[in-house]
Design a protein around this motif. Structure first.
Motif, PDB file in Angstrom:
ATOM      1  N   GLU A  95       5.619  12.232 -12.284  1.00  0.00           N
ATOM      2  CA  GLU A  95       5.269  13.803 -12.179  1.00  0.00           C
ATOM      3  C   GLU A  95       6.316  14.435 -11.350  1.00  0.00           C
ATOM      4  O   GLU A  95       6.460  15.626 -11.464  1.00  0.00           O
ATOM      5  N   THR A  96       7.035  13.595 -10.398  1.00  0.00           N
ATOM      6  CA  THR A  96       7.883  14.403  -9.323  1.00  0.00           C
ATOM      7  C   THR A  96       9.244  14.940 -10.260  1.00  0.00           C
ATOM      8  O   THR A  96      10.166  15.468  -9.855  1.00  0.00           O
ATOM      9  N   LYS A 140      -4.559  -8.164 -13.632  1.00  0.00           N
ATOM     10  CA  LYS A 140      -5.359  -8.594 -12.345  1.00  0.00           C
ATOM     11  C   LYS A 140      -4.645  -9.286 -11.123  1.00  0.00           C
ATOM     12  O   LYS A 140      -4.711  -8.978 -10.100  1.00  0.00           O
ATOM     13  N   PRO A 177      -2.134  -5.136  -7.937  1.00  0.00           N
ATOM     14  CA  PRO A 177      -2.137  -4.679  -6.193  1.00  0.00           C
ATOM     15  C   PRO A 177      -0.760  -5.002  -5.917  1.00  0.00           C
ATOM     16  O   PRO A 177      -0.598  -4.195  -4.770  1.00  0.00           O
ATOM     17  N   ILE A 178       0.241  -5.749  -6.532  1.00  0.00           N
ATOM     18  CA  ILE A 178       1.315  -6.043  -5.658  1.00  0.00           C
ATOM     19  C   ILE A 178       2.746  -5.225  -6.524  1.00  0.00           C
ATOM     20  O   ILE A 178       3.869  -5.500  -5.827  1.00  0.00           O
ATOM     21  N   VAL A 179       2.518  -4.822  -7.821  1.00  0.00           N
ATOM     22  CA  VAL A 179       3.599  -4.312  -8.223  1.00  0.00           C
ATOM     23  C   VAL A 179       3.401  -2.621  -8.652  1.00  0.00           C
ATOM     24  O   VAL A 179       2.753  -2.382  -9.203  1.00  0.00           O
ATOM     25  N   ASP A 180       4.344  -2.113  -7.941  1.00  0.00           N
ATOM     26  CA  ASP A 180       4.232  -0.444  -7.908  1.00  0.00           C
ATOM     27  C   ASP A 180       4.245   0.090  -9.336  1.00  0.00           C
ATOM     28  O   ASP A 180       5.051  -0.539 -10.094  1.00  0.00           O
ATOM     29  N   ASP A 219       7.810   0.005 -11.071  1.00  0.00           N
ATOM     30  CA  ASP A 219       8.241  -1.366 -11.538  1.00  0.00           C
ATOM     31  C   ASP A 219       7.452  -1.929 -12.904  1.00  0.00           C
ATOM     32  O   ASP A 219       7.862  -2.554 -13.512  1.00  0.00           O
ATOM     33  N   LEU A 248      -0.890  16.908 -13.316  1.00  0.00           N
ATOM     34  CA  LEU A 248      -1.261  15.735 -13.441  1.00  0.00           C
ATOM     35  C   LEU A 248      -0.359  14.612 -12.973  1.00  0.00           C
ATOM     36  O   LEU A 248       1.070  14.854 -13.079  1.00  0.00           O
ATOM     37  N   THR A 249      -0.879  13.874 -12.082  1.00  0.00           N
ATOM     38  CA  THR A 249       0.076  12.722 -11.646  1.00  0.00           C
ATOM     39  C   THR A 249      -0.105  11.508 -12.466  1.00  0.00           C
ATOM     40  O   THR A 249      -0.806  11.250 -13.209  1.00  0.00           O
ATOM     41  N   TRP A 250       1.242  10.875 -12.450  1.00  0.00           N
ATOM     42  CA  TRP A 250       1.365   9.746 -13.473  1.00  0.00           C
ATOM     43  C   TRP A 250       2.404   8.821 -12.835  1.00  0.00           C
ATOM     44  O   TRP A 250       3.469   8.461 -13.342  1.00  0.00           O
TER      45      TRP A 250
END
Lengths: 395, 400
Positions: B61-62, B234, B238-241, B244, B55-57
């Motif tokens: 997950e890395t 909202k 889209p702009i904060v990974d 972070d 499962l990716t999170w």
């Protein structure tokens, strides 16, 4: 109908069959024939019942079974040893549908998701399972040992910045020819081009390094931040070298690169098809769960990238709604590069994005289908593992 | 070795974070009592679950490579009781469950599932979604989970983690019913430590001297706070990974700032969904009783509280969001100031390191060596001699 019919279908698929589940279910009690390879000293065709005893604790999920059926169809029943079991026991990575039951395989369960006809599963659900198996294959291949020849004494000292896809390919080619980057007072070549291609190349390269978000989300991320990805923010990339008084040259004309690098020719580097990049991206995500980060980057860029089959699907395209933003970014880059006074091989106006094109696999469904087709092809025909993709054209 | 493993697989929002925190902090006290909670970090079992389920999170997950196998090996080598606990295990597929159970070797497996009524779980799950970057409104969320097709990511995850009979089918079908322990979360108004007492009994912790101070929890938010967070999502998703977003939005804003506003309205179910959720919970309770599992608590707890006043988070007015928004801005400014101080300190350390480096460059011996290297590099024999010297010295000081 008891689930013995479903176990019969499992046995049929293990034997290389490719009959769809709906057809299998409605075929009555007519036996089916197993075709055997000619070399086996047994009757070439054996009749089997359509029902079978359970051969495991749980029935594999509909996604795993349907993927195996499609791989069987693609390989004409001749799968690598153990591959059928690996597909049937593969976890579908990431979030999505849980392993689903086969519709008609038994009484409707009171709880849990509805059983399905596997032929109706969306392509991306089958791709999830396929990426799990392919990621294991990539880990199995390992990172190839590369022995670089001794560096030539009289070589042009260089550094390559800018377009990461082209830079990585050229760097690898030059190292293999005894021309590693670096050295004293290198010429810094900033590989530039139309910004729509630079973005497509950056995302595609990233898919074969450490995974990424999907192309639309990735583009939106930069658009909303009103910034360019670090590697193709050419002004920022060149500035530290200029500050160290290195000779910086922005290259927009690829035909002038060989001369700048002191070689006769260089390989032609094409942006991979959207399906190739997307499949790479999804495999990279799974690899993140299998190996440490640094190994993932090496496996993706050195093992999978040179081997993944190329397709005729066009690369990803910057959609019209982002083109004005990108054109403004390109203009700003041109202005700042001119102001910095760097040498230019070509014409800085070439940085403007090209005219809008139809997007590859415009409907997401088309791209999903293409990605699944490529994944199935790689599972059905493992020759890609031993075929390093050759660059045919040279500049 | 063949000990016993208590495998707690969820469900989410049933006090699991508190339980895991107590087990993690007290693991040194537990081992002499024959109870092992094998974890080198608080979220070790979460990482193991990610690994088991591929499962990716958001990049976490890395850090999970090989985590399940290590955890299972630790269970196999311990002849006492091992406890494994993470709520996302509730979503494991039958194949993953089979792999997990096989990985324990000959250990006697007991399954523990903590459960809470849907009347409280549905709003709590929506809130969790919002704290995990979701933009989906509450009304849309309710629509999605009511769709029997479960075709969306949200729908399939929600039922995978919350449909109690299905989770028990996947995890418990190969175990005797006496090895399946269903812990119900007490209804509102029950004594504060009642849930802990149920956990303590189930995990064999009664009578042990444990530090039960809550250090880590997954607190809930009020209606305006959750509505505000969705609006923030909202703008920032889209702009904060994710790497972070987790510390800044989920931890700083949601857990450390907005959850402290305890006077605001709590989120419930709209009246038209209340009866549906209760009916479903009743059916699940009957199924649990029919299967003969060990119930710790009362299956009647699953029915949930009666309908209360419903405050709709999708229509929360701006003046109700304002106080929470001001708290959020304050928290971010304080964090910004702290980071500026860290940055200044790092700059100071870097300047000191640079100055030390400069001083070493200025030594006559360094300048002499530099001059020698430059002159050697101008001739082929010189370069050869330099190469031999560098190889002998065994350090990578060759040109890049």
């Amino acid at each position: 109908m008891s689930d013995s019919r479903a176990w019969g279908w499992v046995a049929h698929l293990r034997d290389g069959g490719s009959t769809p589940w709906a057809e299998w279910l409605t075929a009555g009690d007519r036996p089916w024939s197993v075709e055997r390879p000619r070399s086996v000293e047994r009757p070439r065709s054996v009749e089997r019942s359509r029902d079978h005893e359970p051969t495991a604790r749980v029935l594999p999920g509909a996604q795993q079974l349907e993927l195996l059926r499609r791989v069987n169809a693609g390989s004409r029943g001749r799968l690598a040893d153990g591959l059928a079991d690996r597909i049937l026991s593969a976890a579908a990575p990431g979030r999505g549908k849980p392993d689903l039951a086969l519709a008609g395989a038994g009484p409707e369960p009171a709880w849990g998701p509805r059983p399905v006809d596997p032929a109706e599963l969306p392509a991306h659900e089958l791709t999830r399972v396929a990426t799990s198996v392919l990621a294991d294959d990539v880990v199995g291949l390992g990172v190839p040992e590369v022995t670089s020849p001794r560096a030539r004494l009289w070589r042009r000292r260089y550094r390559l910045l800018g377009d990461p896809l082209v830079a990585a390919e050229l760097r690898a080619d030059l190292i293999a020819r005894g021309r590693p980057p670096g050295g004293r007072r290198p010429t810094v070549l900033v590989l530039a081009g139309p910004y729509d291609r630079l973005l497509a190349d950056t995302w595609s390269r990233r898919c074969f390094e450490r995974s990424s978000t999907g192309w639309p989300e990735w583009l939106r991320f930069w658009r909303e931040r009103d910034a360019l990805p670090t590697r193709v923010d050419l002004v920022r990339a060149a500035q530290p070298w200029a500050a160290r008084h290195a000779e910086v040259c922005v290259v927009t004309d690829p035909a002038r690169l060989p001369r700048l690098l002191g070689v006769r020719s260089l390989p032609q580097v094409d942006t991979p098809g959207a399906d190739v990049a997307e499949l790479g991206r999804r495999i990279a995500t799974v690899l993140g769960l299998l190996v440490p980060k640094e190994d993932r980057a090496a496996l993706m860029s050195q093992t999978l990238w040179p081997r993944i089959p190329r397709t005729t699907t066009p690369p990803v395209v910057v959609p019209p709604e982002h083109r004005d933003w990108l054109a403004a970014q390109a203009e700003r880059q041109v202005r700042l590069l001119r102001r910095a006074g760097y040498a230019v091989a070509g014409d800085l106006s070439d940085l403007a994005p090209g005219p809008a094109q139809r997007e590859a696999g415009e409907a997401a469904g088309d791209l999903d289908a293409a990605v699944l087709e490529l994944a199935v092809r790689m599972l059905a025909d493992p020759s890609w593992k031993h075929t390093v993709w050759m660059r045919k054209e040279e500049r | 070795m063949s000990g016993r493993v208590l495998l707690h697989v969820g469900t989410p929002k049933t006090g699991t974070s508190y339980l895991q925190d107590v087990l993690f902090r007290n693991r040194a006290q537990l081992e002499p009592q024959g109870i092992r909670y094998a974890a080198d970090r608080f979220d070790a079992h979460f990482l193991a679950a990610l690994d088991l389920m591929r499962l990716t999170w958001g990049g976490l997950e890395t850090q999970a490579v090989g985590a399940w196998d290590r955890l299972a090996a630790s269970v196999r080598e311990w002849d006492g009781t091992s406890i494994i606990s993470h709520e996302i295990l509730s979503t494991a597929s039958p194949t993953q469950v089979a792999r997990a159970l096989e990985s324990f070797g000959g250990a006697e497996v007991h399954l523990v599932l903590s459960v809470r009524d849907l009347v409280r779980q549905i709003p709590a799950e929506w809130q969790e979604n919002v704290k995990h970057r979701s933009l989906v409104s509450y009304a849309r969320f309710l629509e999605i989970i009511a769709d029997p097709g479960r075709d969306t990511r949200i729908g399939s995850w929600f039922w995978g983690a919350q449909e109690i009979p299905d989770i028990l089918d996947r995890w418990g079908s190969s175990l005797p019913p006496s090895h399946v322990h269903v812990v119900t979360v007490p209804p509102p108004g029950a004594p504060r430590d009642e849930l802990w007492r149920r956990f303590s009994r189930t995990f064999g912790l009664d009578g042990l001297d444990l530090d039960l101070t809550p250090e880590r929890a997954n607190p809930s938010l009020g209606v305006p706070e959750t509505a505000l967070l969705r609006l923030v999502n909202k703008r920032v998703v889209p702009i904060v990974d994710p790497p972070d977003y987790r510390p800044l939005v989920r931890e700083l804003l949601a857990h450390q700032t907005l959850s402290r506003r305890t006077d605001s309205a709590r989120l419930g179910l709209p009246p038209e969904k209340h009866a549906w959720a209760q009916d479903l919970s009743r059916a699940w309770g009957e199924e649990i009783t029919r299967r003969g599992y060990d119930v710790v608590g009362d299956v009647a707890d699953l029915v949930g509280p009666p309908p209360g006043d419903f405050v709709d988070p999708d229509t929360a007015p701006a003046d109700e969001l304002l106080p929470a928004a001001l708290d959020a801005i304050s928290a971010l400014l304080v964090e910004g100031s702290r980071l500026r101080a860290v940055e200044a300190e790092l700059h100071r350390e870097l300047d000191e390191a640079r100055a030390a480096l400069e001083r070493s460059y200025l030594r006559p011996s360094y300048r002499l060596r530099e001059k020698a290297v430059h002159s050697l590099e101008t001739s082929a024999p010189g370069r050869g001699a330099l190469g031999v010297y560098r190889r002998l010295r065994g350090r990578s000081s060759r040109s890049a």
